[in-house]
Design a protein around this motif. Structure first.
Motif, short mmCIF file in Angstrom:
data_model
loop_
_atom_site.label_atom_id
_atom_site.label_comp_id
_atom_site.label_asym_id
_atom_site.label_seq_id
_atom_site.Cartn_x
_atom_site.Cartn_y
_atom_site.Cartn_z
N UNK A 75 49.09 35.97 21.81
CA UNK A 75 49.22 37.42 21.89
C UNK A 75 48.05 37.96 22.70
N UNK A 76 48.32 38.87 23.60
CA UNK A 76 47.27 39.52 24.38
C UNK A 76 47.44 41.03 24.31
N UNK A 87 39.39 35.88 21.45
CA UNK A 87 38.39 36.01 22.51
C UNK A 87 38.67 37.31 23.25
N UNK A 88 37.65 37.85 23.92
CA UNK A 88 37.81 39.10 24.64
C UNK A 88 37.11 38.99 25.99
N UNK A 120 40.93 42.38 28.19
CA UNK A 120 42.00 41.68 27.49
C UNK A 120 41.48 41.12 26.18
N UNK A 121 42.27 41.28 25.13
CA UNK A 121 41.97 40.80 23.78
C UNK A 121 43.00 39.72 23.47
N UNK A 122 42.58 38.46 23.55
CA UNK A 122 43.48 37.33 23.32
C UNK A 122 43.38 36.88 21.87
N UNK A 123 44.52 36.63 21.25
CA UNK A 123 44.57 36.21 19.85
C UNK A 123 45.39 34.93 19.78
N UNK A 124 44.81 33.89 19.16
CA UNK A 124 45.54 32.64 19.02
C UNK A 124 46.29 32.59 17.71
N UNK A 125 45.67 33.04 16.63
CA UNK A 125 46.35 33.08 15.34
C UNK A 125 45.73 34.15 14.46
N UNK A 126 46.51 34.59 13.49
CA UNK A 126 46.07 35.59 12.52
C UNK A 126 46.52 35.12 11.14
#
Length: 651
Positions: free
Chosen positions: A426-427, A460-461, A585-591
């Motif tokens: 997700x970005x 990561x951002x 950009x705000x990258x998300x691998x898992x939540x």
């Protein structure tokens, strides 16, 4: 149902978060999207070519995206056409970030434009190409074609789909190019055109093993050989479609000597860009070895299927010439330069792009296990329809005529692919617009009556100074507990707080309500880090990469809340404001979320189901088994988003 709702913030255009499962508008118009403002090159040799561009069809796929990036790094303006059938718009964002990083010390930079379209759609493609017309003809100086379907097993199941797209589509596309007098084409071919050339272990296949007219040639042993024009034992429709395309292009170049066509025959690309920000991320289940390996390492699939252990190779498994995708991308740049500089003249030319060395499937698995320290479970099954045993390239011709050689080894491939183990699902994107407003993105958890929670994410951002990514509980501005991750000059620290951080009447800071935590002991915020916020009755605590960073009993929210993920281009006094035209950009691998609501009834009368002291960290998705055991039997809700974020974006 959706656990999160998506909406934009501020008075600007709609936000554009994008993910593998997102149906949210991207912000790019179709079929003829708005073009980036054309930008000149830095200086020197770039100025001679600054009004021209290279058209890359299928330019957001695995090889296409890496080639688009290397073209930009080499100073070419790039126009990408992709129908997003097996790729994502977030890839375009990453290409732009990497371009900007490459030119960060330059005043000017090449441009990249994108159009979402099917290259077979002649009407739409005509409209797009019209935008690049010039007085002297077209501003497109050359074309690189990646817009083919490529899965061998799928081609056996759906041959008409492959012939329609790969063969008929190319004919339609070349007819359009011919009408516009664009006659420099780099074609993505495949080693599949060689078919079952030989079962001899270690044979390096030369371009002479597949020709489109009968030719005599001398092999490496000095023996005279003759190859008849035509295909030899091609075992699947995908390979035949590539051979058909080559034959058509050869005929075209013979009929019209103004055409310069280079067919590049690939040998099993693996790896990713050295930045780790660009890799292989198809929409469909991967059939290539390396992404399949990574799915096993990530727990997305239980084991790796090894198709055939009775091949005539060193260990019985299929042997391939594995080439790093960045080397492969640079091969396309080399071919384009060779045609542009007339080192490769008119006509049809085929080149192998490979290393000249082979590795078996078992050897790659062993190398990945040694690199990652993880055991990779395998399952040996029968041969897959359409496969061949040995495919290893002889890259001599490409070295001599294109001045191209591989620079990376199998170690570079396995190390870069392990870095892709933390891939983005997700970005969120933000940009400061010229009118002072911002495009921002936010995901809101649909529950509004959360009473306490443990919130974890790997993120990561990246981007210009002034943006802030945040992950927080929210009731109102005086009932909030948060993690804030800034960009740019503030990116060396992470901000934790309970709101308000200052007395609303006197503006005096509230001691113990806010913490700035240095990233010196961790990776930069632009790399993957694991963040965690625990909000329990009377206490807030924050963790970084499994270790507790701070805790407080000051200003702990006591009102029912929602949970929000957001990215803004204006962090206020904390981080400043992003400049006009800048992006982040705000990258998300898992939540992972573990939470209770006021509608639930805990079996613990004190309500201390999730104590800050006893809850372990969560270094990887779904790993916090102790916490799951701790709350077993209680009325809690747990959500783990490890390999997809469809929870976040589907309605």
């Amino acid at each position: 149902m959706s656990y999160f709702g998506v909406h934009s913030s501020s008075s600007s255009a709609a936000a554009s978060p994008s993910s593998p499962t997102s149906t949210i508008p991207s912000g790019y118009s179709t079929p003829a999207s708005d073009i980036d403002e054309l930008q000149s090159y830095d200086s020197g040799i770039y100025n001679a070519r600054r009004s021209q561009s290279v058209l890359v069809v299928g330019g957001l796929g695995y090889i296409g995206s890496h080639t688009s990036l290397e073209l930009l790094r080499a100073g070419y303006n790039v126009v990408i056409v992709d129908n997003l059938d097996n790729s994502y718009l977030t890839t375009l964002d990453r290409i732009k970030v990497l371009r900007d990083d490459h030119y960060r010390n330059a005043l000017l930079r090449p441009s990249v434009a994108f159009h979402e379209a099917d290259y077979r759609d002649n009407r739409t493609m005509s409209v797009i190409m019209e935008r690049y017309s010039a007085r002297s003809g077209s501003a497109i100086e050359g074309v690189i074609h990646f817009a083919a379907h490529k899965a061998v097993s799928e081609s056996i199941q759906q041959p008409l789909r492959y012939y329609a797209n790969n063969v008929a589509g190319m004919v339609t596309f070349c007819s359009l190019l011919e009408s516009l007098n664009i006659k420099k084409l780099i074609f993505s071919s495949s080693a599949a055109v060689y078919g079952e050339v030989t079962t001899e272990t270690g044979l390096r296949i030369s371009e002479n093993h597949c020709l489109h007219e009968t030719r005599e040639w001398i092999d490496v042993a000095g023996d005279k050989r003759v190859t008849q024009g035509g295909c030899t034992a091609i075992s699947n429709p995908y390979g035949r479609s590539k051979w058909m395309c080559e034959a058509i292009l050869n005929d075209l170049a013979i009929s019209d000597p103004e055409w310069s066509v280079v067919a590049l025959r690939y040998f099993n690309p693996i790896g990713c860009d050295a930045s780790g920000k660009l890799g292989e991320d198809p929409r469909t289940a991967p059939s290539n070895l390396m992404p399949s390996l990574l799915r096993v390492m990530n727990g997305q699939t239980p084991h790796l299927k090894i198709f055939g252990t009775d091949w005539d190779t060193r260990d019985g498994t299929a042997m391939r010439d594995f080439i790093h995708v960045s080397d492969l991308a640079l091969g396309h740049v080399a071919a384009l330069k060779a045609v542009g500089e007339a080192r490769v003249g008119p006509g049809f030319h085929a080149y192998n792009l490979g290393t000249g060395d082979g590795n078996s499937v078992k050897e790659i698995v062993s190398a990945m296990q040694a690199c990652s320290g993880k055991v990779i479970e395998t399952q040996e099954v029968g041969r897959r329809a359409g496969d061949v045993g040995v495919v290893v390239a002889d890259p001599t011709r490409a070295a001599a005529e294109l001045d191209w050689r591989t620079a990376k080894s199998i170690d570079d491939c396995k190390n870069s692919d392990v870095s892709q183990e933390h891939s983005t699902y997700l970005t969120l994107h933000t940009k400061r617009l010229s009118d002072g407003s911002q495009v921002a993105a936010e995901l809101d958890f649909a529950e509004f009556n959360v009473t306490y929670a443990s919130i974890r994410m790997s993120a990561r951002i990246n981007g210009a100074s002034g943006a802030v990514a945040a992950f927080f509980t929210y009731h109102d501005d005086t009932n909030e507990s948060d993690i804030e991750i800034p960009t740019g000059v503030k990116a060396d620290e992470v901000h934790y707080s309970n709101q308000p951080t200052a007395d609303p009447d006197t503006d005096v800071p509230i001691d113990g309500a806010t913490f700035n935590v240095s990233m010196e002991a961790h990776k930069p915020t632009s790399d993957w880090n694991n963040y965690r916020l625990d909000w329990v009755p009377g206490k807030s605590a924050w963790y970084m990469n499994g270790a507790q960073s701070a805790d407080t009993e000051v200003n702990v929210p006591d009102a029912e809340s929602m949970i929000i993920l957001s990215l803004w281009s204006n962090g206020g006094t904390f981080s400043g404001r992003m400049g006009t035209g800048q992006e982040a950009w705000f990258d998300i691998q898992w939540v992972e979320l573990l939470f209770n609501t006021s509608a639930s009834t805990s079996t613990d009368p004190d309500g201390t189901v999730c104590s800050v002291e006893s809850s372990p960290g969560s270094p990887v998705p779904n790993a916090s088994r102790g916490l799951q055991d701790l709350v077993a039997g209680r009325i809690w809700w747990a959500i783990g988003l490890a390999s997809a974020v469809s929870f976040l974006v589907f309605v």
